[in-house]
Scaffold this motif. Structure first.
Motif, PDB file in Angstrom:
ATOM      1  N   THR A  21       0.829  -1.216   0.000  1.00  0.00           N
ATOM      2  CA  THR A  21       0.000   0.000   0.000  1.00  0.00           C
ATOM      3  C   THR A  21       0.860   1.261   0.000  1.00  0.00           C
ATOM      4  O   THR A  21       0.333   2.364   0.070  1.00  0.00           O
ATOM      5  CB  THR A  21      -0.934   0.061   1.236  1.00  0.00           C
ATOM      6  N   ASP A  22       2.169   1.102  -0.052  1.00  0.00           N
ATOM      7  CA  ASP A  22       3.038   2.291   0.002  1.00  0.00           C
ATOM      8  C   ASP A  22       4.416   1.919  -0.509  1.00  0.00           C
ATOM      9  O   ASP A  22       5.271   1.574   0.270  1.00  0.00           O
ATOM     10  CB  ASP A  22       3.098   2.822   1.439  1.00  0.00           C
ATOM     11  N   ASP A  23       4.688   1.958  -1.826  1.00  0.00           N
ATOM     12  CA  ASP A  23       3.807   2.554  -2.797  1.00  0.00           C
ATOM     13  C   ASP A  23       3.761   1.643  -4.037  1.00  0.00           C
ATOM     14  O   ASP A  23       3.313   2.031  -5.092  1.00  0.00           O
ATOM     15  CB  ASP A  23       4.373   3.954  -3.115  1.00  0.00           C
ATOM     16  N   LYS A  24       4.265   0.383  -3.844  1.00  0.00           N
ATOM     17  CA  LYS A  24       4.385  -0.492  -5.016  1.00  0.00           C
ATOM     18  C   LYS A  24       3.024  -0.859  -5.603  1.00  0.00           C
ATOM     19  O   LYS A  24       2.870  -0.950  -6.825  1.00  0.00           O
ATOM     20  CB  LYS A  24       5.167  -1.753  -4.659  1.00  0.00           C
TER      21      LYS A  24
ATOM     22  N   ARG B 146      -3.967   7.817   6.231  1.00  0.00           N
ATOM     23  CA  ARG B 146      -4.249   8.908   7.142  1.00  0.00           C
ATOM     24  C   ARG B 146      -3.098   9.194   8.093  1.00  0.00           C
ATOM     25  O   ARG B 146      -3.092   8.741   9.218  1.00  0.00           O
ATOM     26  CB  ARG B 146      -5.533   8.604   7.875  1.00  0.00           C
ATOM     27  N   ARG B 147      -2.115   9.946   7.605  1.00  0.00           N
ATOM     28  CA  ARG B 147      -1.012  10.255   8.503  1.00  0.00           C
ATOM     29  C   ARG B 147      -1.101  11.663   9.015  1.00  0.00           C
ATOM     30  O   ARG B 147      -1.746  12.490   8.442  1.00  0.00           O
ATOM     31  CB  ARG B 147       0.325  10.038   7.812  1.00  0.00           C
TER      32      ARG B 147
ATOM     33  N   GLU C  91      11.913   7.934  -1.415  1.00  0.00           N
ATOM     34  CA  GLU C  91      10.832   8.670  -0.763  1.00  0.00           C
ATOM     35  C   GLU C  91      10.804   8.370   0.725  1.00  0.00           C
ATOM     36  O   GLU C  91      10.558   9.240   1.546  1.00  0.00           O
ATOM     37  CB  GLU C  91       9.486   8.303  -1.397  1.00  0.00           C
ATOM     38  N   GLU C  92      11.072   7.112   1.073  1.00  0.00           N
ATOM     39  CA  GLU C  92      10.965   6.691   2.477  1.00  0.00           C
ATOM     40  C   GLU C  92      12.105   7.229   3.338  1.00  0.00           C
ATOM     41  O   GLU C  92      12.069   7.101   4.552  1.00  0.00           O
ATOM     42  CB  GLU C  92      10.930   5.155   2.570  1.00  0.00           C
ATOM     43  N   ILE C  93      13.134   7.808   2.721  1.00  0.00           N
ATOM     44  CA  ILE C  93      14.223   8.384   3.520  1.00  0.00           C
ATOM     45  C   ILE C  93      14.316   9.897   3.289  1.00  0.00           C
ATOM     46  O   ILE C  93      15.324  10.522   3.567  1.00  0.00           O
ATOM     47  CB  ILE C  93      15.585   7.701   3.225  1.00  0.00           C
TER      48      ILE C  93
HETATM   49 ZN    ZN Z   1       4.780   6.532   0.050  1.00  0.00          ZN
END
Ligand code: ZN
Length: 436
Positions: free
Chosen positions: A110-113, A435-436, A144-146
Protein backbone atom coordinates in the motif's frame (compact mmCIF):
# COMPACT_ATOMS: atom_id res chain seq x y z
CA UNK A 1 -7.08 -10.98 -7.96
CA UNK A 2 -6.35 -11.90 -11.58
CA UNK A 3 -3.47 -14.43 -11.75
CA UNK A 4 -1.33 -12.35 -14.12
CA UNK A 5 -1.80 -9.26 -12.01
CA UNK A 6 -0.95 -11.18 -8.88
CA UNK A 7 2.18 -12.68 -10.46
CA UNK A 8 3.41 -9.30 -11.71
CA UNK A 9 2.78 -7.50 -8.42
CA UNK A 10 4.39 -10.42 -6.52
CA UNK A 11 7.54 -10.02 -8.59
CA UNK A 12 7.72 -6.27 -7.81
CA UNK A 13 6.99 -6.87 -4.10
CA UNK A 14 9.66 -9.59 -3.89
CA UNK A 15 12.44 -7.06 -4.55
CA UNK A 16 13.44 -5.89 -1.02
CA UNK A 17 14.01 -2.26 -2.05
CA UNK A 18 14.54 -0.90 1.47
CA UNK A 19 16.09 2.52 0.90
CA UNK A 20 17.00 3.04 4.58
CA UNK A 21 19.40 0.07 4.54
CA UNK A 22 22.64 0.46 2.53
CA UNK A 23 22.79 -3.34 2.13
CA UNK A 24 19.70 -3.07 -0.10
CA UNK A 25 21.11 -0.37 -2.39
CA UNK A 26 21.21 -2.73 -5.40
CA UNK A 27 17.68 -3.95 -4.64
CA UNK A 28 16.39 -0.36 -4.78
CA UNK A 29 17.98 -0.05 -8.23
CA UNK A 30 16.47 -3.39 -9.26
CA UNK A 31 13.00 -2.15 -8.28
CA UNK A 32 13.58 0.95 -10.42
CA UNK A 33 14.66 -1.28 -13.31
CA UNK A 34 11.48 -3.33 -12.81
CA UNK A 35 9.38 -0.18 -13.35
CA UNK A 36 11.40 0.73 -16.48
CA UNK A 37 11.08 -2.82 -17.85
CA UNK A 38 7.33 -2.71 -17.43
CA UNK A 39 7.06 0.60 -19.29
CA UNK A 40 9.21 -0.72 -22.14
CA UNK A 41 7.22 -3.96 -22.29
CA UNK A 42 3.95 -2.07 -22.85
CA UNK A 43 5.42 0.00 -25.66
CA UNK A 44 6.97 2.97 -23.91
CA UNK A 45 10.55 4.11 -23.46
CA UNK A 46 12.19 4.16 -20.07
CA UNK A 47 15.59 4.27 -18.42
CA UNK A 48 16.79 4.09 -14.84
CA UNK A 49 18.57 7.43 -14.97
CA UNK A 50 21.33 8.51 -12.57
CA UNK A 51 20.43 11.86 -11.04
CA UNK A 52 22.43 13.45 -8.24
CA UNK A 53 23.53 10.68 -5.89
CA UNK A 54 20.58 8.44 -6.73
CA UNK A 55 18.57 7.52 -9.80
CA UNK A 56 15.06 8.02 -11.14
CA UNK A 57 12.92 5.70 -13.23
CA UNK A 58 12.04 8.04 -16.08
CA UNK A 59 9.73 6.82 -18.82
CA UNK A 60 7.39 7.97 -21.57
CA UNK A 61 4.31 6.41 -23.07
CA UNK A 62 2.83 8.23 -26.02
CA UNK A 63 -0.87 8.91 -26.48
CA UNK A 64 -2.63 6.43 -28.78
CA UNK A 65 -3.70 9.13 -31.21
CA UNK A 66 -2.02 12.39 -32.20
CA UNK A 67 0.58 12.44 -29.43
CA UNK A 68 2.01 15.70 -30.75
CA UNK A 69 -1.16 17.48 -29.71
CA UNK A 70 -2.27 15.36 -26.77
CA UNK A 71 -1.83 16.78 -23.26
CA UNK A 72 0.84 15.28 -21.03
CA UNK A 73 0.36 13.88 -17.54
CA UNK A 74 3.29 13.42 -15.19
CA UNK A 75 2.98 10.37 -12.96
CA UNK A 76 4.86 10.03 -9.68
CA UNK A 77 5.21 7.10 -7.32
CA UNK A 78 8.12 5.54 -5.44
CA UNK A 79 9.64 2.09 -5.70
CA UNK A 80 11.43 1.98 -2.35
CA UNK A 81 9.86 0.66 0.84
CA UNK A 82 10.21 1.00 4.61
CA UNK A 83 12.24 -1.62 6.49
CA UNK A 84 10.00 -4.56 7.45
CA UNK A 85 11.20 -4.69 11.10
CA UNK A 86 10.08 -6.02 13.49
CA UNK A 87 9.92 -9.11 11.29
CA UNK A 88 8.58 -11.37 14.07
CA UNK A 89 5.29 -9.44 14.08
CA UNK A 90 4.56 -10.36 10.45
CA UNK A 91 2.20 -13.28 9.93
CA UNK A 92 3.68 -13.87 6.47
CA UNK A 93 6.93 -13.06 4.67
CA UNK A 94 6.95 -9.25 4.15
CA UNK A 95 8.40 -9.71 0.65
CA UNK A 96 5.91 -12.34 -0.46
CA UNK A 97 2.53 -11.07 -1.60
CA UNK A 98 -0.07 -12.85 0.52
CA UNK A 99 -3.85 -12.52 0.29
CA UNK A 100 -5.84 -13.09 3.49
CA UNK A 101 -9.55 -12.27 3.78
CA UNK A 102 -9.53 -10.11 0.64
CA UNK A 103 -6.59 -8.07 1.92
CA UNK A 104 -3.13 -8.08 0.37
CA UNK A 105 -0.24 -8.23 2.84
CA UNK A 106 3.35 -7.36 1.91
CA UNK A 107 5.87 -4.62 2.58
CA UNK A 108 5.10 -1.76 0.21
CA UNK A 109 1.84 -3.16 -1.12
CA UNK A 110 0.00 0.00 0.00
CA UNK A 111 3.04 2.29 0.00
CA UNK A 112 3.81 2.55 -2.80
CA UNK A 113 4.39 -0.49 -5.02
CA UNK A 114 0.71 -1.41 -5.25
CA UNK A 115 -0.19 2.09 -6.40
CA UNK A 116 2.70 2.31 -8.89
CA UNK A 117 1.67 -1.07 -10.27
CA UNK A 118 -1.96 0.01 -10.71
CA UNK A 119 -0.84 3.12 -12.62
CA UNK A 120 1.36 1.01 -14.90
CA UNK A 121 -1.47 -1.45 -15.38
CA UNK A 122 -3.94 1.33 -16.23
CA UNK A 123 -1.47 2.60 -18.82
CA UNK A 124 -1.11 -0.92 -20.25
CA UNK A 125 -4.89 -1.42 -20.53
CA UNK A 126 -5.32 1.93 -22.31
CA UNK A 127 -2.39 1.25 -24.65
CA UNK A 128 -3.78 -2.20 -25.54
CA UNK A 129 -7.20 -0.70 -26.24
CA UNK A 130 -5.53 1.96 -28.38
CA UNK A 131 -7.31 4.47 -26.13
CA UNK A 132 -4.59 6.25 -24.13
CA UNK A 133 -5.81 9.85 -24.44
CA UNK A 134 -2.72 11.56 -23.00
CA UNK A 135 1.04 11.28 -23.15
CA UNK A 136 2.32 9.79 -19.91
CA UNK A 137 5.61 10.75 -18.33
CA UNK A 138 6.63 8.48 -15.47
CA UNK A 139 9.05 9.88 -12.90
CA UNK A 140 9.51 7.53 -9.95
CA UNK A 141 12.13 7.66 -7.21
CA UNK A 142 13.66 5.18 -4.82
CA UNK A 143 14.25 7.38 -1.78
CA UNK A 144 10.83 8.67 -0.76
CA UNK A 145 10.97 6.69 2.48
CA UNK A 146 14.22 8.38 3.52
CA UNK A 147 13.15 11.92 2.64
CA UNK A 148 15.30 12.18 -0.49
CA UNK A 149 15.06 15.27 -2.69
CA UNK A 150 16.09 13.80 -6.05
CA UNK A 151 12.59 14.03 -7.51
CA UNK A 152 12.19 17.63 -6.29
CA UNK A 153 15.52 18.63 -7.84
CA UNK A 154 14.55 16.90 -11.08
CA UNK A 155 11.19 18.72 -11.25
CA UNK A 156 13.00 22.01 -10.73
CA UNK A 157 15.21 21.51 -13.79
CA UNK A 158 12.86 19.45 -15.99
CA UNK A 159 12.16 21.28 -19.22
CA UNK A 160 9.52 19.07 -20.79
CA UNK A 161 6.78 19.65 -18.23
CA UNK A 162 3.23 18.38 -18.21
CA UNK A 163 -0.27 19.76 -18.03
CA UNK A 164 -1.22 17.74 -14.97
CA UNK A 165 0.50 15.52 -12.42
CA UNK A 166 -0.72 12.54 -10.48
CA UNK A 167 1.04 11.72 -7.23
CA UNK A 168 -0.26 8.29 -6.31
CA UNK A 169 1.07 7.46 -2.87
CA UNK A 170 -1.87 6.87 -0.60
CA UNK A 171 -5.12 5.12 0.08
CA UNK A 172 -8.80 5.84 0.51
CA UNK A 173 -10.67 7.55 3.33
CA UNK A 174 -12.68 4.37 3.80
CA UNK A 175 -13.65 1.42 1.64
CA UNK A 176 -15.39 2.87 -1.47
CA UNK A 177 -14.56 6.44 -0.42
CA UNK A 178 -11.79 7.80 -2.64
CA UNK A 179 -10.37 11.26 -2.09
CA UNK A 180 -8.11 13.74 -3.85
CA UNK A 181 -5.63 15.64 -1.73
CA UNK A 182 -5.41 19.19 -2.99
CA UNK A 183 -2.98 20.64 -0.51
CA UNK A 184 -0.17 19.97 1.90
CA UNK A 185 0.99 22.00 4.85
CA UNK A 186 4.49 23.42 4.90
CA UNK A 187 6.98 23.02 7.71
CA UNK A 188 9.44 25.36 9.39
CA UNK A 189 11.80 23.81 11.92
CA UNK A 190 13.31 26.10 14.58
CA UNK A 191 16.27 25.66 16.91
CA UNK A 192 16.38 28.10 19.82
CA UNK A 193 19.35 28.54 22.16
CA UNK A 194 19.30 30.79 25.21
CA UNK A 195 22.24 31.96 27.30
CA UNK A 196 21.80 34.17 30.36
CA UNK A 197 25.23 34.22 31.97
CA UNK A 198 28.75 32.85 32.18
CA UNK A 199 28.15 29.80 34.40
CA UNK A 200 25.40 27.95 36.24
CA UNK A 201 24.65 29.44 39.67
CA UNK A 202 23.40 28.37 43.11
CA UNK A 203 19.79 29.47 43.53
CA UNK A 204 20.39 30.05 47.27
CA UNK A 205 22.88 32.76 46.49
CA UNK A 206 21.60 34.20 43.20
CA UNK A 207 17.97 33.03 42.87
CA UNK A 208 15.70 36.07 42.57
CA UNK A 209 18.51 38.25 41.25
CA UNK A 210 20.01 36.44 38.22
CA UNK A 211 18.37 35.47 34.91
CA UNK A 212 17.47 31.78 34.48
CA UNK A 213 17.81 30.54 30.87
CA UNK A 214 15.10 27.89 31.22
CA UNK A 215 12.58 30.53 32.28
CA UNK A 216 13.56 32.70 29.32
CA UNK A 217 13.14 29.74 26.93
CA UNK A 218 9.66 29.02 28.34
CA UNK A 219 8.66 32.65 27.81
CA UNK A 220 9.99 32.56 24.24
CA UNK A 221 7.96 29.44 23.47
CA UNK A 222 4.87 30.84 25.20
CA UNK A 223 4.96 33.74 22.72
CA UNK A 224 4.43 31.43 19.72
CA UNK A 225 2.25 28.53 20.89
CA UNK A 226 -1.53 28.48 20.36
CA UNK A 227 -3.66 30.57 22.70
CA UNK A 228 -6.69 29.36 24.70
CA UNK A 229 -8.77 29.47 21.48
CA UNK A 230 -6.43 26.92 19.92
CA UNK A 231 -5.19 29.37 17.28
CA UNK A 232 -1.67 30.68 16.77
CA UNK A 233 -0.86 34.39 17.31
CA UNK A 234 -2.11 36.64 14.46
CA UNK A 235 1.33 37.23 12.84
CA UNK A 236 1.67 33.47 12.35
CA UNK A 237 -1.76 33.14 10.70
CA UNK A 238 -1.08 35.56 7.85
CA UNK A 239 -1.84 34.36 4.32
CA UNK A 240 -4.03 31.36 5.15
CA UNK A 241 -5.97 30.19 2.07
CA UNK A 242 -9.54 29.66 3.27
CA UNK A 243 -11.15 26.39 2.14
CA UNK A 244 -13.82 26.66 -0.55
CA UNK A 245 -17.46 25.67 0.14
CA UNK A 246 -16.89 22.51 -1.96
CA UNK A 247 -13.94 21.53 0.21
CA UNK A 248 -15.84 22.23 3.44
CA UNK A 249 -18.70 20.10 2.23
CA UNK A 250 -16.23 17.25 1.56
CA UNK A 251 -14.68 17.62 5.00
CA UNK A 252 -18.10 17.31 6.64
CA UNK A 253 -18.29 13.78 5.17
CA UNK A 254 -15.04 12.71 6.84
CA UNK A 255 -15.09 10.71 10.09
CA UNK A 256 -15.85 13.04 13.04
CA UNK A 257 -12.80 14.72 14.56
CA UNK A 258 -13.68 13.65 18.10
CA UNK A 259 -13.31 10.03 17.03
CA UNK A 260 -10.07 10.74 15.17
CA UNK A 261 -8.58 12.12 18.40
CA UNK A 262 -10.10 9.46 20.66
CA UNK A 263 -8.83 6.48 18.64
CA UNK A 264 -5.29 7.78 19.18
CA UNK A 265 -5.86 8.39 22.88
CA UNK A 266 -5.38 12.12 22.22
CA UNK A 267 -7.10 14.91 24.17
CA UNK A 268 -8.49 17.99 22.41
CA UNK A 269 -6.31 21.11 22.49
CA UNK A 270 -9.30 23.31 23.38
CA UNK A 271 -13.11 22.98 23.50
CA UNK A 272 -13.52 23.58 19.76
CA UNK A 273 -10.61 21.44 18.55
CA UNK A 274 -12.56 18.20 17.98
CA UNK A 275 -15.38 19.89 16.09
CA UNK A 276 -12.86 21.88 14.00
CA UNK A 277 -10.47 18.93 13.57
CA UNK A 278 -10.23 19.20 9.77
CA UNK A 279 -10.02 22.99 9.48
CA UNK A 280 -7.37 22.91 12.20
CA UNK A 281 -5.23 20.21 10.56
CA UNK A 282 -5.90 21.01 6.87
CA UNK A 283 -6.24 24.79 6.78
CA UNK A 284 -4.66 26.32 9.89
CA UNK A 285 -1.00 26.60 10.87
CA UNK A 286 -0.01 24.74 14.02
CA UNK A 287 3.04 24.82 16.23
CA UNK A 288 4.51 22.13 18.44
CA UNK A 289 7.44 22.35 20.79
CA UNK A 290 9.32 19.12 20.10
CA UNK A 291 11.98 19.20 22.78
CA UNK A 292 13.51 21.22 25.59
CA UNK A 293 16.97 20.75 27.02
CA UNK A 294 18.12 22.50 30.19
CA UNK A 295 19.10 22.09 33.82
CA UNK A 296 19.51 18.69 35.43
CA UNK A 297 16.18 16.93 34.92
CA UNK A 298 15.50 13.92 37.15
CA UNK A 299 17.73 15.17 39.96
CA UNK A 300 16.53 17.23 42.91
CA UNK A 301 18.93 20.15 42.78
CA UNK A 302 19.12 23.90 43.22
CA UNK A 303 20.90 24.89 40.04
CA UNK A 304 20.05 28.18 38.37
CA UNK A 305 20.76 27.30 34.72
CA UNK A 306 22.23 29.88 32.38
CA UNK A 307 21.93 27.77 29.22
CA UNK A 308 18.85 26.13 27.68
CA UNK A 309 17.82 25.07 24.21
CA UNK A 310 14.78 23.70 22.45
CA UNK A 311 13.19 22.92 19.12
CA UNK A 312 9.78 23.64 17.72
CA UNK A 313 8.16 23.05 14.35
CA UNK A 314 5.53 25.16 12.69
CA UNK A 315 3.19 23.58 10.14
CA UNK A 316 2.25 26.24 7.61
CA UNK A 317 -1.30 26.37 6.28
CA UNK A 318 -1.74 26.26 2.50
CA UNK A 319 -1.39 29.83 1.22
CA UNK A 320 1.28 30.81 3.74
CA UNK A 321 4.82 31.76 2.81
CA UNK A 322 7.81 30.47 4.79
CA UNK A 323 9.66 33.71 4.02
CA UNK A 324 6.92 35.70 5.80
CA UNK A 325 6.04 33.35 8.65
CA UNK A 326 9.63 32.22 9.32
CA UNK A 327 10.88 35.67 10.40
CA UNK A 328 7.54 36.50 12.09
CA UNK A 329 7.91 33.59 14.52
CA UNK A 330 11.56 34.44 15.04
CA UNK A 331 10.59 38.00 15.98
CA UNK A 332 7.97 36.81 18.49
CA UNK A 333 10.58 34.56 20.11
CA UNK A 334 13.22 37.30 20.29
CA UNK A 335 10.80 39.96 21.52
CA UNK A 336 9.69 37.70 24.38
CA UNK A 337 13.19 37.49 25.83
CA UNK A 338 14.12 39.95 28.59
CA UNK A 339 17.12 42.28 28.37
CA UNK A 340 20.33 40.45 29.15
CA UNK A 341 19.29 37.14 27.57
CA UNK A 342 21.13 36.08 24.41
CA UNK A 343 18.72 34.26 22.12
CA UNK A 344 19.95 32.42 19.06
CA UNK A 345 17.26 31.34 16.56
CA UNK A 346 17.84 29.28 13.42
CA UNK A 347 15.16 27.96 11.09
CA UNK A 348 14.63 26.18 7.83
CA UNK A 349 11.38 25.86 5.89
CA UNK A 350 9.50 23.84 3.27
CA UNK A 351 6.54 25.65 1.68
CA UNK A 352 2.94 24.43 1.72
CA UNK A 353 1.09 23.70 -1.51
CA UNK A 354 -2.41 24.22 -2.78
CA UNK A 355 -4.21 23.30 -5.99
CA UNK A 356 -7.53 24.99 -6.55
CA UNK A 357 -10.50 22.60 -6.49
CA UNK A 358 -11.90 24.17 -9.67
CA UNK A 359 -8.67 23.46 -11.62
CA UNK A 360 -9.53 21.62 -14.85
CA UNK A 361 -7.39 18.59 -13.95
CA UNK A 362 -9.11 18.23 -10.58
CA UNK A 363 -12.55 18.48 -12.15
CA UNK A 364 -11.55 15.86 -14.76
CA UNK A 365 -10.23 13.56 -12.05
CA UNK A 366 -13.47 13.88 -10.08
CA UNK A 367 -15.50 13.00 -13.17
CA UNK A 368 -13.22 10.09 -14.09
CA UNK A 369 -13.50 8.52 -10.62
CA UNK A 370 -17.24 9.03 -10.63
CA UNK A 371 -17.60 7.35 -14.03
CA UNK A 372 -15.51 4.34 -13.04
CA UNK A 373 -16.37 3.87 -9.35
CA UNK A 374 -19.82 5.48 -9.29
CA UNK A 375 -18.76 7.70 -6.42
CA UNK A 376 -17.37 11.22 -6.47
CA UNK A 377 -14.10 11.51 -4.51
CA UNK A 378 -13.92 13.78 -1.49
CA UNK A 379 -11.69 16.82 -1.77
CA UNK A 380 -9.31 16.81 1.16
CA UNK A 381 -5.96 18.26 2.17
CA UNK A 382 -3.00 16.78 3.96
CA UNK A 383 -1.88 18.11 7.31
CA UNK A 384 1.57 16.75 6.51
CA UNK A 385 4.38 18.11 4.35
CA UNK A 386 5.44 16.75 0.96
CA UNK A 387 8.19 18.69 -0.88
CA UNK A 388 7.20 17.38 -4.33
CA UNK A 389 3.82 19.17 -4.18
CA UNK A 390 5.13 22.75 -3.72
CA UNK A 391 7.83 21.96 -6.32
CA UNK A 392 5.14 21.07 -8.88
CA UNK A 393 2.98 24.05 -7.95
CA UNK A 394 6.01 26.36 -8.24
CA UNK A 395 6.76 25.05 -11.74
CA UNK A 396 3.16 25.76 -12.71
CA UNK A 397 3.45 29.29 -11.34
CA UNK A 398 6.71 29.91 -13.21
CA UNK A 399 5.31 28.88 -16.58
CA UNK A 400 4.24 31.58 -18.99
CA UNK A 401 1.59 29.49 -20.67
CA UNK A 402 -1.63 28.62 -18.87
CA UNK A 403 -2.44 24.94 -18.32
CA UNK A 404 -3.85 23.71 -21.60
CA UNK A 405 -5.79 20.78 -20.27
CA UNK A 406 -9.50 21.53 -20.37
CA UNK A 407 -12.35 20.24 -18.34
CA UNK A 408 -14.75 18.06 -20.23
CA UNK A 409 -17.23 15.29 -19.58
CA UNK A 410 -14.71 12.54 -20.14
CA UNK A 411 -10.97 12.06 -20.39
CA UNK A 412 -11.24 11.09 -24.02
CA UNK A 413 -12.54 14.46 -25.05
CA UNK A 414 -9.54 16.28 -23.61
CA UNK A 415 -7.66 15.10 -26.67
CA UNK A 416 -9.61 17.36 -28.94
CA UNK A 417 -9.35 20.21 -26.45
CA UNK A 418 -5.60 20.00 -26.04
CA UNK A 419 -3.36 22.86 -27.02
CA UNK A 420 -0.09 20.98 -27.00
CA UNK A 421 2.54 20.62 -24.37
CA UNK A 422 3.16 23.74 -22.35
CA UNK A 423 6.34 24.00 -20.36
CA UNK A 424 5.68 22.60 -16.93
CA UNK A 425 2.14 23.88 -16.77
CA UNK A 426 1.28 21.56 -14.01
CA UNK A 427 -1.78 20.93 -11.93
CA UNK A 428 -1.13 18.24 -9.40
CA UNK A 429 -3.60 15.82 -8.01
CA UNK A 430 -2.50 13.81 -5.03
CA UNK A 431 -4.58 10.84 -4.16
CA UNK A 432 -5.22 10.66 -0.48
CA UNK A 433 -2.39 9.37 1.64
CA UNK A 434 -3.10 6.78 4.27
CA UNK A 435 -4.25 8.91 7.14
CA UNK A 436 -1.01 10.26 8.50
ZN1 ZN B 1 4.78 6.53 0.05
Amino acid sequence: MDETWRAELSEFIAIPSVSAMPAHREDVKRAGEWVCDFIRRIGGTAELTPFGEKELALGDIRASTDPENAPTVLVYGHFDVQPPAPVELWESDPFELTIRDEWAYARGVTDDKGQVYILLKAAQKLVEANALPVNLRFACDGEEEIGGRTIVDWITIDDDGAQAAVIFDGGMVARDVPALELATRGLIAYDVKVRTGERDLHSGMYGGAALNAIHVLLRCFDAVVAGPDGLLPAPLREGIAAPTPEELSSWSSLPPGAGELATQGARPLDPKAAEQFYTRTFAEPSLDVNGILGGKPGLRNTTLSVYASGEFTLRLAPGQDPDTIGPAAEKLVRDAAPAGAEVDVAWQGTPPSLVRPDSPAIQLALQAFEEVLGVRPLLVRSGGTLPIMPALVARRASTRRPPSIRSSRSCRRTRSCARGRGRSATTSVRTRASRR
